[in-house]
Design a protein around this motif. Structure first.
Motif, PDB file in Angstrom:
ATOM      1  N   LEU A  79       5.955   0.336   3.360  1.00  0.00           N
ATOM      2  CA  LEU A  79       5.797   0.505   4.815  1.00  0.00           C
ATOM      3  C   LEU A  79       4.904   1.707   5.124  1.00  0.00           C
ATOM      4  O   LEU A  79       4.016   1.642   5.969  1.00  0.00           O
ATOM      5  CB  LEU A  79       7.163   0.722   5.477  1.00  0.00           C
ATOM      6  CG  LEU A  79       8.230  -0.372   5.310  1.00  0.00           C
ATOM      7  CD1 LEU A  79       9.511   0.028   6.026  1.00  0.00           C
ATOM      8  CD2 LEU A  79       7.727  -1.711   5.831  1.00  0.00           C
ATOM      9  N   CYS A  80       5.164   2.805   4.408  1.00  0.00           N
ATOM     10  CA  CYS A  80       4.421   4.044   4.667  1.00  0.00           C
ATOM     11  C   CYS A  80       2.959   3.905   4.234  1.00  0.00           C
ATOM     12  O   CYS A  80       2.050   4.358   4.931  1.00  0.00           O
ATOM     13  CB  CYS A  80       5.093   5.202   3.938  1.00  0.00           C
ATOM     14  SG  CYS A  80       4.690   6.799   4.644  1.00  0.00           S
ATOM     15  N   THR A  81       2.748   3.276   3.093  1.00  0.00           N
ATOM     16  CA  THR A  81       1.383   3.076   2.593  1.00  0.00           C
ATOM     17  C   THR A  81       0.585   2.178   3.542  1.00  0.00           C
ATOM     18  O   THR A  81      -0.581   2.468   3.852  1.00  0.00           O
ATOM     19  CB  THR A  81       1.401   2.463   1.180  1.00  0.00           C
ATOM     20  OG1 THR A  81       2.109   3.358   0.310  1.00  0.00           O
ATOM     21  CG2 THR A  81      -0.003   2.257   0.646  1.00  0.00           C
ATOM     22  N   ASP A  82       1.215   1.105   4.003  1.00  0.00           N
ATOM     23  CA  ASP A  82       0.526   0.201   4.942  1.00  0.00           C
ATOM     24  C   ASP A  82       0.151   0.938   6.234  1.00  0.00           C
ATOM     25  O   ASP A  82      -0.951   0.763   6.764  1.00  0.00           O
ATOM     26  CB  ASP A  82       1.412  -1.006   5.273  1.00  0.00           C
ATOM     27  CG  ASP A  82       1.510  -1.986   4.103  1.00  0.00           C
ATOM     28  OD1 ASP A  82       0.738  -1.829   3.131  1.00  0.00           O
ATOM     29  OD2 ASP A  82       2.368  -2.890   4.152  1.00  0.00           O
ATOM     30  N   SER A  83       1.077   1.770   6.729  1.00  0.00           N
ATOM     31  CA  SER A  83       0.811   2.534   7.957  1.00  0.00           C
ATOM     32  C   SER A  83      -0.300   3.552   7.730  1.00  0.00           C
ATOM     33  O   SER A  83      -1.168   3.748   8.582  1.00  0.00           O
ATOM     34  CB  SER A  83       2.086   3.254   8.417  1.00  0.00           C
ATOM     35  OG  SER A  83       3.134   2.331   8.604  1.00  0.00           O
ATOM     36  N   TYR A  84      -0.271   4.178   6.568  1.00  0.00           N
ATOM     37  CA  TYR A  84      -1.294   5.176   6.206  1.00  0.00           C
ATOM     38  C   TYR A  84      -2.658   4.501   6.086  1.00  0.00           C
ATOM     39  O   TYR A  84      -3.659   5.005   6.612  1.00  0.00           O
ATOM     40  CB  TYR A  84      -0.890   5.838   4.889  1.00  0.00           C
ATOM     41  CG  TYR A  84      -1.911   6.795   4.324  1.00  0.00           C
ATOM     42  CD1 TYR A  84      -2.130   8.043   4.913  1.00  0.00           C
ATOM     43  CD2 TYR A  84      -2.654   6.461   3.194  1.00  0.00           C
ATOM     44  CE1 TYR A  84      -3.064   8.929   4.384  1.00  0.00           C
ATOM     45  CE2 TYR A  84      -3.587   7.340   2.663  1.00  0.00           C
ATOM     46  CZ  TYR A  84      -3.794   8.566   3.261  1.00  0.00           C
ATOM     47  OH  TYR A  84      -4.722   9.434   2.747  1.00  0.00           O
ATOM     48  N   ASN A  85      -2.699   3.353   5.416  1.00  0.00           N
ATOM     49  CA  ASN A  85      -3.973   2.640   5.236  1.00  0.00           C
ATOM     50  C   ASN A  85      -4.563   2.170   6.557  1.00  0.00           C
ATOM     51  O   ASN A  85      -5.783   2.042   6.692  1.00  0.00           O
ATOM     52  CB  ASN A  85      -3.794   1.458   4.287  1.00  0.00           C
ATOM     53  CG  ASN A  85      -3.630   1.898   2.844  1.00  0.00           C
ATOM     54  OD1 ASN A  85      -3.995   3.019   2.485  1.00  0.00           O
ATOM     55  ND2 ASN A  85      -3.059   1.040   2.007  1.00  0.00           N
ATOM     56  N   ALA A  86      -3.690   1.923   7.537  1.00  0.00           N
ATOM     57  CA  ALA A  86      -4.153   1.446   8.838  1.00  0.00           C
ATOM     58  C   ALA A  86      -4.523   2.596   9.781  1.00  0.00           C
ATOM     59  O   ALA A  86      -4.950   2.363  10.911  1.00  0.00           O
ATOM     60  CB  ALA A  86      -3.062   0.594   9.488  1.00  0.00           C
ATOM     61  N   SER A  87      -4.368   3.841   9.314  1.00  0.00           N
ATOM     62  CA  SER A  87      -4.621   4.971  10.214  1.00  0.00           C
ATOM     63  C   SER A  87      -5.361   6.113   9.513  1.00  0.00           C
ATOM     64  O   SER A  87      -6.585   6.161   9.511  1.00  0.00           O
ATOM     65  CB  SER A  87      -3.292   5.477  10.812  1.00  0.00           C
ATOM     66  OG  SER A  87      -2.360   5.766   9.775  1.00  0.00           O
TER      67      SER A  87
ATOM     68  N   ARG B 139      -5.298   8.648  -3.094  1.00  0.00           N
ATOM     69  CA  ARG B 139      -4.594   8.310  -4.341  1.00  0.00           C
ATOM     70  C   ARG B 139      -3.318   9.153  -4.487  1.00  0.00           C
ATOM     71  O   ARG B 139      -2.241   8.630  -4.769  1.00  0.00           O
ATOM     72  CB  ARG B 139      -5.540   8.560  -5.519  1.00  0.00           C
ATOM     73  CG  ARG B 139      -4.889   8.508  -6.873  1.00  0.00           C
ATOM     74  CD  ARG B 139      -5.160   7.188  -7.586  1.00  0.00           C
ATOM     75  NE  ARG B 139      -4.427   7.131  -8.835  1.00  0.00           N
ATOM     76  CZ  ARG B 139      -3.532   6.215  -9.119  1.00  0.00           C
ATOM     77  NH1 ARG B 139      -3.258   5.264  -8.264  1.00  0.00           N
ATOM     78  NH2 ARG B 139      -2.905   6.205 -10.275  1.00  0.00           N
ATOM     79  N   ALA B 140      -3.440  10.471  -4.276  1.00  0.00           N
ATOM     80  CA  ALA B 140      -2.283  11.367  -4.409  1.00  0.00           C
ATOM     81  C   ALA B 140      -1.194  11.015  -3.398  1.00  0.00           C
ATOM     82  O   ALA B 140       0.010  11.022  -3.715  1.00  0.00           O
ATOM     83  CB  ALA B 140      -2.722  12.816  -4.214  1.00  0.00           C
ATOM     84  N   VAL B 141      -1.613  10.680  -2.198  1.00  0.00           N
ATOM     85  CA  VAL B 141      -0.675  10.358  -1.125  1.00  0.00           C
ATOM     86  C   VAL B 141       0.107   9.084  -1.442  1.00  0.00           C
ATOM     87  O   VAL B 141       1.335   9.040  -1.324  1.00  0.00           O
ATOM     88  CB  VAL B 141      -1.438  10.214   0.210  1.00  0.00           C
ATOM     89  CG1 VAL B 141      -0.599   9.532   1.265  1.00  0.00           C
ATOM     90  CG2 VAL B 141      -1.894  11.576   0.697  1.00  0.00           C
TER      91      VAL B 141
END
Length: 214
Positions: free
Chosen positions: A137-145, A156-158
């Motif tokens: 969920l967090c990765t998808d939100s991060y990738n979208a923002s 990568r680190a995140v």
């Protein structure tokens, strides 16, 4: 917002974003800064995992507080007055030459982008099934923002760090508003306040072609 940890809950923080907007939909910077401080407390309550975001947010909030206490502070009452003042006086770097690296417009844009990530992540926690993996969920939100504005090594680190996130149930409990069911209900009621502030800010930045400030 109360200082004592027992009084802290995410609903108070999210609802505080309602105070950011005047009737004319001006974004009041003092309320915006204070609301973000509450979100930082929430992120920090989850351990060091979000420190890459919260540390950056804290440094940006400090820049905004300095502008709010500067001799030009009357221009930094609202997002709208700040944009009008800085754009009108050419205090914003529209290209990569950093004459004004700490301009209010640039600083607020960074906070604006981080707010979008957190809004998307909290919304995905609200709507996901019980067994959803928070890392996904967090990765998808991060990738979208935020990901679009970070270099590859940071991305990568995140995403590796996200793999150690606690479960969805833990996230909902840390919100400190009761049962997971009550937390989900609260998010449904309170997230629109963040979304509204985000949308007003996004529209203002788009109108002034400021969304891609370096």
């Amino acid at each position: 917002m109360e200082d004592s940890e027992s009084e802290f809950n995410l609903k108070v923080v999210l609802v505080s974003f309602k105070q950011c907007l005047t009737e004319d939909e001006e974004v009041l910077l003092d309320h915006y800064i204070n609301s973000w401080k509450g979100l930082v407390r929430f992120l920090n309550s989850l351990g060091t995992i979000f420190s890459f975001i919260s540390k950056d947010v804290v440094s940006k909030l400090q820049v905004m507080e300095q502008l709010r206490s500067s001799p030009q502070r009357e221009h930094y009452t609202s997002l709208q007055s700040m944009v009008a003042y800085e754009v009108g006086n050419k205090l914003v770097d529209m290209d990569r030459r950093s004459r004004h690296p700490d301009s209010g417009c640039r600083t607020m844009l960074r906070l604006h982008r981080a707010l979008r990530w957190l809004q998307l992540f909290l919304e995905s926690l609200r709507t996901s099934p019980e067994d959803a993996r928070t890392a996904v969920l967090c990765t998808d939100s991060y990738n979208a923002s935020l990901a679009a504005y970070h270099p590859w090594i940071v991305r990568r680190a995140v995403t590796v760090a996200f793999c150690t996130l606690p479960t969805r149930k833990v996230f909902l409990e840390v919100m400190n508003v009761g049962s997971p069911e009550q937390a989900i209900e609260m998010l449904g009621e309170a997230l629109p306040f963040i979304e509204h502030v985000y949308d007003v800010s996004q529209k203002l930045y788009a109108e002034h072609s400021l969304l891609d400030l370096p």
